[in-house]
Design a protein around this motif. Structure first.
Motif, mmCIF file in Angstrom:
data_model
loop_
_atom_site.group_PDB
_atom_site.id
_atom_site.type_symbol
_atom_site.label_atom_id
_atom_site.label_comp_id
_atom_site.label_asym_id
_atom_site.label_seq_id
_atom_site.Cartn_x
_atom_site.Cartn_y
_atom_site.Cartn_z
ATOM 1 N N GLN A 265 0.801 -1.226 0.000
ATOM 2 C CA GLN A 265 0.000 0.000 0.000
ATOM 3 C C GLN A 265 0.838 1.282 0.000
ATOM 4 O O GLN A 265 0.463 2.259 -0.646
ATOM 5 N N LEU A 269 0.447 4.132 -2.878
ATOM 6 C CA LEU A 269 0.126 5.537 -2.668
ATOM 7 C C LEU A 269 1.224 6.449 -3.193
ATOM 8 O O LEU A 269 0.956 7.517 -3.716
ATOM 9 N N ALA B 106 -11.236 9.554 2.011
ATOM 10 C CA ALA B 106 -9.829 9.864 1.750
ATOM 11 C C ALA B 106 -9.364 11.003 2.654
ATOM 12 O O ALA B 106 -8.262 10.956 3.214
ATOM 13 N N ARG B 120 -6.560 2.059 6.168
ATOM 14 C CA ARG B 120 -6.507 2.074 4.710
ATOM 15 C C ARG B 120 -6.892 0.711 4.153
ATOM 16 O O ARG B 120 -7.685 0.603 3.235
ATOM 17 N N TYR B 124 -10.114 -0.443 1.809
ATOM 18 C CA TYR B 124 -9.842 -0.990 0.484
ATOM 19 C C TYR B 124 -10.288 -2.438 0.353
ATOM 20 O O TYR B 124 -10.559 -2.911 -0.738
ATOM 21 N N SER B 184 -11.224 1.775 -4.518
ATOM 22 C CA SER B 184 -10.297 2.129 -5.600
ATOM 23 C C SER B 184 -10.245 3.636 -5.845
ATOM 24 O O SER B 184 -9.164 4.212 -5.867
ATOM 25 N N VAL B 187 -8.378 5.351 -2.990
ATOM 26 C CA VAL B 187 -6.918 5.304 -3.042
ATOM 27 C C VAL B 187 -6.377 6.401 -3.958
ATOM 28 O O VAL B 187 -5.389 7.071 -3.656
ATOM 29 N N SER B 191 -3.959 9.556 -2.709
ATOM 30 C CA SER B 191 -2.639 9.928 -3.220
ATOM 31 C C SER B 191 -2.662 11.344 -3.773
ATOM 32 O O SER B 191 -1.660 12.051 -3.713
#
Lengths: 279, 312
Positions: A265, A269, B106, B120, B124, B184, B187, B191
């Motif tokens: 993970q 990221l 998020a 996390r 997920y 999905s 994530v 980021s």
């Protein structure tokens, strides 16, 4: 100053509490999957469902695995994933390198076209592909599941291109001066730097391949060529659903991708950050 | 004079050779995609467009009937508009909800301090579970008589809901289930959030902006490229949704979850009306193209790219 700090602390606690609450909601179905997997059939259909079973039936896992040829289904799935994942990683970065770094004729239009292919519904191509695979003798083989991802899918090409665009061009130029050709630049400079995005592609592709239901549903009729999702669906027959077996096998089949995600993970990221390599 | 012109031709020739080399290299690097496209998409698409003008059950040879398939869906197929409406409802409720949920989670995860890796993974996890499995878990959880969800409703004094057997509820139950797969896009947002430079927030702190203003004036604008990307991908996949309905409801009760893709699938692989199914698929393709085009066209009003220059 003190007030600010205590306000910050309340905020942290609040965020934490909210996270736990949401996580519980997300975990609930999975907890039920686990709980049902170890229940006796007569404990499943009760007026008062219990989350923690009183009568544990750990043999459900083994029973369910043996109820259908799951060893075979797992092997099929592993072959599909194992063959197509390396190709997916390689082809996506290769194509992305072409689009990000080489000034060839019509490159922008072609790239838009690549993105545009995401819009094509599976419905449009499914019927002709069925006929095509049939003519090629690929129905009831694993190829229809391996091929589509192996040539580089639009989503991954997009992600990889974003990433490569973030890599400073000076690197390429320095390599060129040192006498590297294009392939060497891709292979020994860009690809190693792409490690994070390659991991992202690998994991995402793995998970999608692992879970794909529709493709095998259409192109596989022979049970010995079933992948895990089709195998799991076998527990749902016309008359009843064998929930305890179904959940047991589901638990087992989610183990692979879940472990993979847990350990990758941070790389994932880091990899998607669309800015690429920090300068 | 003559010498310089010869030099120019030489230069031009080497330039042309360089262009040629560039084109060849480009073609080489994108060749995996090109081969895949020609083999698995372009050919099949042309073929599919062709047979959409025919009547064909895969056994004999296709019989050309012009636009009859297209006329049939708009005039005499009782399930056509039904399935279209079901699909549109699903898309227009599911996509915005998914975007909002994914961003909220998020943001939450981006701020969480303890057990970040653990949380996390939890969020997920449902996206890692096969669609079939997830559907079947919920078919059990939402069971009318024995499911834990109805049991809990009863505990707090609410009436039982016939989640998957009441035509007024079933579609919403499927949307609810689909939202479990929010991992999905989450994530991707996470980021994106991580790459937002803290300078913006520090500047906003100095201006005395509260968390809500910071969220709407800094966070959201900076992640708009990711929002656009997620809207497009989830729009496209929501339009083609089939697995949940295929496994859970089979399109029922009373066709309330009879998705467009299910209608195409049934026509193609159950009734073997290949021509008609292809025509329907093409109408869907055009619809998706139009809708994504609309979203893309709108994006220049709300998507901000950091490296736009000038703008900020």
């Amino acid at each position: 100053m003190h007030a600010l700090e205590s306000k910050k602390r309340t905020q942290t606690v609040l965020v934490f509490a909210l996270t736990v609450l949401c996580a519980a909601a997300f975990l609930f179905p999975i907890a039920w999957m686990l709980s049902t997997a170890v229940k006796a059939p007569e404990d499943i259909f009760t007026a008062k469902p219990e989350l923690i079973p009183t009568n544990w039936q750990l043999h459900n896992f083994a029973d369910a695995w043996k109820a259908q040829p799951f060893g075979r289904f797992l092997l099929n799935t592993l072959i599909v994933v194992g063959v197509s994942t390396p190709f997916a990683m390689l082809s996506a970065t290769m194509v992305a390198f072409g689009f990000a770094r080489i000034n060839f004729w019509g490159r922008n239009a072609l790239f838009l076209f690549v993105i545009g292919t995401m819009v094509i519904p599976w419905d449009v191509t499914a019927i002709p592909l069925y006929i095509q695979y049939n003519k090629m003798g690929l129905i009831n083989t694993l190829w229809p599941m391996i091929l589509p991802g192996a040539f580089g899918s639009a989503f991954f090409i997009f992600l990889a291109r974003q990433f490569i665009m973030g890599v400073p061009r000076d690197l390429d130029e320095a390599a060129e001066i040192d006498g590297c050709n294009r392939w060497q630049i891709y292979w020994s400079i860009i690809l190693p730097l792409c490690r994070p995005i390659v991991v992202v592609i690998g994991v995402f592709h793995f998970v999608w391949c692992w879970n794909e239901f529709l493709t095998p549903l259409i192109f596989i009729n022979d049970q010995s060529m079933y992948t895990l999702p089709l195998g799991i669906n076998l527990f749902k027959n016309a008359f009843n659903i064998e929930y305890e077996k179904l959940m047991a096998v589901s638990c087992l089949s989610v183990l692979f991708p879940a472990t993979l995600f847990y350990f990758t993970q941070n790389l994932i990221l880091g990899g998607i950050s669309l800015s690429g390599v920090k300068k | 004079m003559a010498q310089s012109s010869a030099g120019q031709t030489l230069l031009k020739r080497s330039f042309r050779r360089k262009r040629l080399r560039e084109n060849a290299a480009g073609l080489f690097f994108i060749s995996p995609w090109l081969i895949g496209f020609l083999l698995l998409m372009f050919g099949p698409m042309v073929f599919s467009l062709g047979i959409s003008f025919t009547e064909w059950n895969m056994v004999g040879s296709p019989k050309f009937i012009g636009l009859e398939n297209y006329a049939h869906m708009f005039t005499s197929d009782p399930f056509y508009f039904k399935s279209m409406i079901v699909t549109f409802k699903y898309v227009f409720i599911m996509v915005p909800l998914q975007v909002v949920f994914a961003i909220l989670i998020a943001v939450l995860l981006n701020r969480a301090t303890y057990g970040i890796k653990f949380f996390r993974s939890i969020f997920y996890l449902p996206s890692l579970i096969q669609g079939v499995t997830l559907a079947l878990i919920f078919s059990w959880m939402l069971n009318d008589d024995f499911g834990p969800v109805n049991y809990m409703l009863e505990l707090v004094g609410l009436p039982r809901v016939h989640w998957l057997t009441d035509p007024n509820v079933a579609l919403y139950a499927l949307i609810f289930i689909a939202l479990w797969g929010v991992g999905s896009p989450m994530v991707l947002y996470l980021s994106a959030l991580r790459s937002v430079s803290s300078e913006y927030y520090e500047a906003a702190d100095i201006d005395g902006a509260g968390p809500v203003r910071k969220f709407f004036n800094i966070t959201i604008p900076l992640i708009t490229p990711t929002i656009l990307f997620n809207i497009l991908t989830s729009l496209i996949s929501a339009f083609q949704t089939i697995v949940l309905a295929f496994v859970l409801t089979g399109g029922g009760p009373a066709n309330s979850t009879y998705f467009y893709s299910l209608h195409v699938y049934r026509n193609a692989f159950t009734h073997f009306k290949m021509g008609y199914a292809s025509a329907m698929a093409w109408v869907m393709f055009i619809l998706i193209v139009l809708l994504t085009g609309l979203v893309l066209a709108s994006s220049k009003y709300w998507v901000h790219y950091e490296d736009d220059g000038g703008g900020r």
